[in-house]
Design an enzyme around this catalytic site. Structure first.
Site, mmCIF file in Angstrom:
data_model
loop_
_atom_site.group_PDB
_atom_site.id
_atom_site.type_symbol
_atom_site.label_atom_id
_atom_site.label_comp_id
_atom_site.label_asym_id
_atom_site.label_seq_id
_atom_site.Cartn_x
_atom_site.Cartn_y
_atom_site.Cartn_z
ATOM 1 N N ASP A 24 38.926 66.063 79.957
ATOM 2 C CA ASP A 24 40.071 66.655 79.295
ATOM 3 C C ASP A 24 40.536 65.691 78.198
ATOM 4 O OD1 ASP A 24 42.206 68.410 78.866
ATOM 5 O OD2 ASP A 24 43.498 67.300 80.231
ATOM 6 N N ASP A 28 43.654 65.641 84.460
ATOM 7 C CA ASP A 28 44.924 65.133 84.975
ATOM 8 C C ASP A 28 45.238 65.641 86.366
ATOM 9 O OD1 ASP A 28 45.943 67.718 84.724
ATOM 10 O OD2 ASP A 28 46.706 67.350 82.719
#
Length: 642
Positions: free
Chosen positions: A335, A535
């Protein structure tokens, strides 16, 4: 571990005295005295006296092994390490080789003590790293602070933490600022700063001034409690190598016993000068050599060492199986926001969209009031940046009927007007055109429309993490051949960040399901082993779907702890490469131990079967090799991967 090795489980430790070294010391003293009397040919030391003396030397170390062997037989586990050692040493006594029988059992007992100590140390290193839980909390009740045990603190209560004390619960900082040492839970040695409203975690040490914290979780549900439980249970997830060795030992041990019987009896039919006593001695040597303890102790110990080393470096593996998977890693999808960037947004520019005469239909202050009203009902990091922006004048706008469109933005009613705030896709989906000038901007962008008309946009700045560039280089050095960035941010911004980091493959504008599809596609490539680094919140589905899910900064994220296979507590992307290196070091040591154990035992087994090896060589092949393998495994606890 294998039930056939003492020191590998609770069943063994329960047999040990309060002082585990006392039986070995007593046995060694009697053995040494007996061998001295043999050497000096003491007149009375013969016959029954000599036998009783050596039996007395044998019992302190031999009886516990015999007892465990008998208990194992009662449970249907006939061919165990205890059985092999009992048969071999009692056989030595039958042949009149009393000192050798005592020595073999004594060395075996000493080896088990070393194994117990090494395993306990490895387990202790893992638990001690996280078992930093405070014993008391100072809670504000009835107008004063009272001291209670942390598990009595309720959610929402105010807790005071003095200088040098550990924060006793997870919570929200009520004081204006705090300086904290989080080394015990994150592995980060440098003090960290927190400001009012920030999350703080149990086990962090307050370094400067008295601070107050509002409890946000019960003691049993704190992040460190869950992580501690996770690490303690990590050893339950065995690697394929461990599982294979356990199965191998169950098959290998009975085969060895039958071979020993054959070695004793079959030569009668083929050897003219057959002597039962000689071939029985060879079979007993064969049994001692064949004990599989070096394998079934040192291999799990190697994985213990790897898990402990990773934990000390702020990397939590949920099981030994993921250490193995990390060694095969060749593809990493990551990400962007919060993974390679800091995820701390600040408003850079506010741009109004004018009509044909370049006049805006709304003022900058009005635009920000509309936007703040809408974003006040979101928890997204960008929403926080907008809420932190200092309004020139708060017009008191309020939003109703706010709905969040996943991966796009927000829609709601503010002062009777329909307001959209999000990315280009959100506005386009509702038939609102975004000017090309706005789309060309390579920054995080929040575009705003009021009553179906585009009125302007806000650019949001996010910084790369300090070690982001180094992280990519180090991943490539570990042998990862394919690094790809997958982001929900616009493709232009994603490509710009990827270019800065020299990542050749990047895709932006992805919804959570798009990321999932991309990872599934990567996994279908022949020979691909894929990790996803995110995350741990919006990326939960893709973390679960990848071969290895790695959560960045997952200490405060319940979703990360539940979903990811590996948690990087320090929030540093360079730790991904370090995790790979630790896994490879662990794998290397495990295979060194396998080669050492099989190699030495194979050689000495052949020598024993041919009569060229005595009990002394057998002791080295069993206990000596086990100790060498243990010492090799313990090296992991002292290695550095900086």
């Amino acid at each position: 571990m294998n039930e056939g090795c003492c020191g590998s489980g609770d069943s063994c430790s329960t047999e040990k005295s309060n002082n585990p070294y006392l039986p070995a010391i007593l046995s060694f003293t009697l053995l040494l005295a007996g061998m001295a009397m043999d050497y000096f040919k003491v007149p009375f030391f013969q016959g029954w006296v000599r036998l009783i003396w050596y039996v007395a030397a044998y019992i302190p170390v031999g009886f516990p092994v015999m007892k465990m062997g008998w208990n194992a037989i009662l449970k249907g586990q006939f061919f165990t390490e205890f059985f092999l050692m009992t048969v071999a040493t009692v056989g030595a006594f039958v042949l009149g080789e009393y000192p050798e029988g005592v020595t073999v059992m004594l060395f075996y007992a000493v080896g088990e003590l070393f194994q117990d100590a090494a395993v306990s140390r490895a387990k202790g290193n893992i638990q001690a790293l996280l078992d930093v839980r405070p014993k008391e909390a100072r809670v504000f009740r009835n107008g004063e602070y009272v001291t209670v045990v942390p598990d009595k603190v309720k959610i929402g209560e105010k807790v005071q933490v003095r200088v040098g004390e550990k924060i006793p619960i997870d919570g929200i900082l009520l004081s204006e600022k705090a300086s904290l040492n989080t080394a015990a839970i994150s592995g980060e040695s440098k003090p960290t700063s927190a400001i009012k409203g920030a999350k703080v975690f149990e086990g962090s040490i307050n370094l400067d001034g008295v601070v107050e914290v509002e409890s946000s979780k019960e003691f049993k549900d704190s992040s460190i409690a869950r992580i501690l439980d996770m690490v303690q249970n990590a050893t339950a997830r065995k690697s394929k190598t461990e599982l294979f060795i356990r199965k191998f030992a169950r098959i290998y041990t009975p085969i060895v016993v039958y071979l020993a019987i054959a070695l004793t009896l079959l030569p009668y039919f083929f050897v003219e000068t057959y002597a039962f006593q000689d071939w029985l001695y060879r079979a007993l040597v064969f049994l001692v050599i064949s004990c599989p303890c070096a394998l079934v102790i040192s291999i799990p110990l190697g994985y213990f060492g790897g898990l402990g080393a990773a934990s000390r470096n702020g990397i939590l593996f949920k099981g030994a199986s993921f250490l193995d998977t990390m060694t095969k890693l060749n593809t990493i999808a990551m990400d962007k926001t919060g993974t390679v960037t800091k995820g701390v947004f600040k408003i850079r520019d506010i741009v109004l969209h004018g009509n044909g005469q370049n006049e805006s239909t709304i003022t900058q202050n009005e635009l920000m009031n509309y936007l703040a009203a809408l974003e006040s009902q979101s928890t997204h990091p960008i929403a926080k940046a907008i809420m932190d922006f200092h309004l020139k004048e708060d017009l008191g706008f309020s939003a109703t009927e706010v709905t969040e469109v996943a991966g796009m933005g927000l829609k709601g009613t503010v002062n009777g007007k329909t307001v959209f705030a999000g990315n280009e896709t959100l506005l386009t989906a509702h038939g609102i055109r975004v000017p090309d000038t706005a789309l060309a901007i390579a920054d995080s962008l929040v575009v705003i429309a009021i009553d179906d008309a585009f009125v302007g946009y806000v650019t949001i700045a996010d910084e790369l993490k300090d070690d982001a560039g180094q992280a990519v280089l180090e991943m490539e050095k570990t042998g990862v051949t394919n690094i790809i960035m997958l982001s929900g941010d616009t493709d232009a911004i994603t490509q710009a960040v990827a270019k800065k980091l020299n990542i050749k493959n990047a895709k932006g504008g992805l919804l959570p399901e798009d990321k999932l599809n991309e990872v599934e596609r990567l996994k279908k490539k022949p020979g691909a082993t894929v990790a996803f680094v995110g995350d741990g919140i919006n990326d939960a589905p893709v973390l679960a779907a990848s071969d290895v899910g790695i959560a960045m900064g997952g200490l405060g994220s319940d979703v990360a702890i539940e979903t990811a296979d590996i948690i990087i507590q320090t929030d540093q992307p360079t730790k991904v490469a370090q995790a790979i290196e630790i896994a490879k070091s662990t794998r290397r040591i495990v295979w060194q131990n396998i080669a050492l154990a099989f190699g030495v035992k194979a050689i000495v087994l052949l020598l024993g079967a041919s009569g060229m090896a005595t009990m002394w060589e057998a002791v080295f092949a069993d206990v000596g090799v086990a100790l060498l393998a243990i010492l090799n495994a313990v090296r992991l606890q002292h290695m550095k991967w900086d």
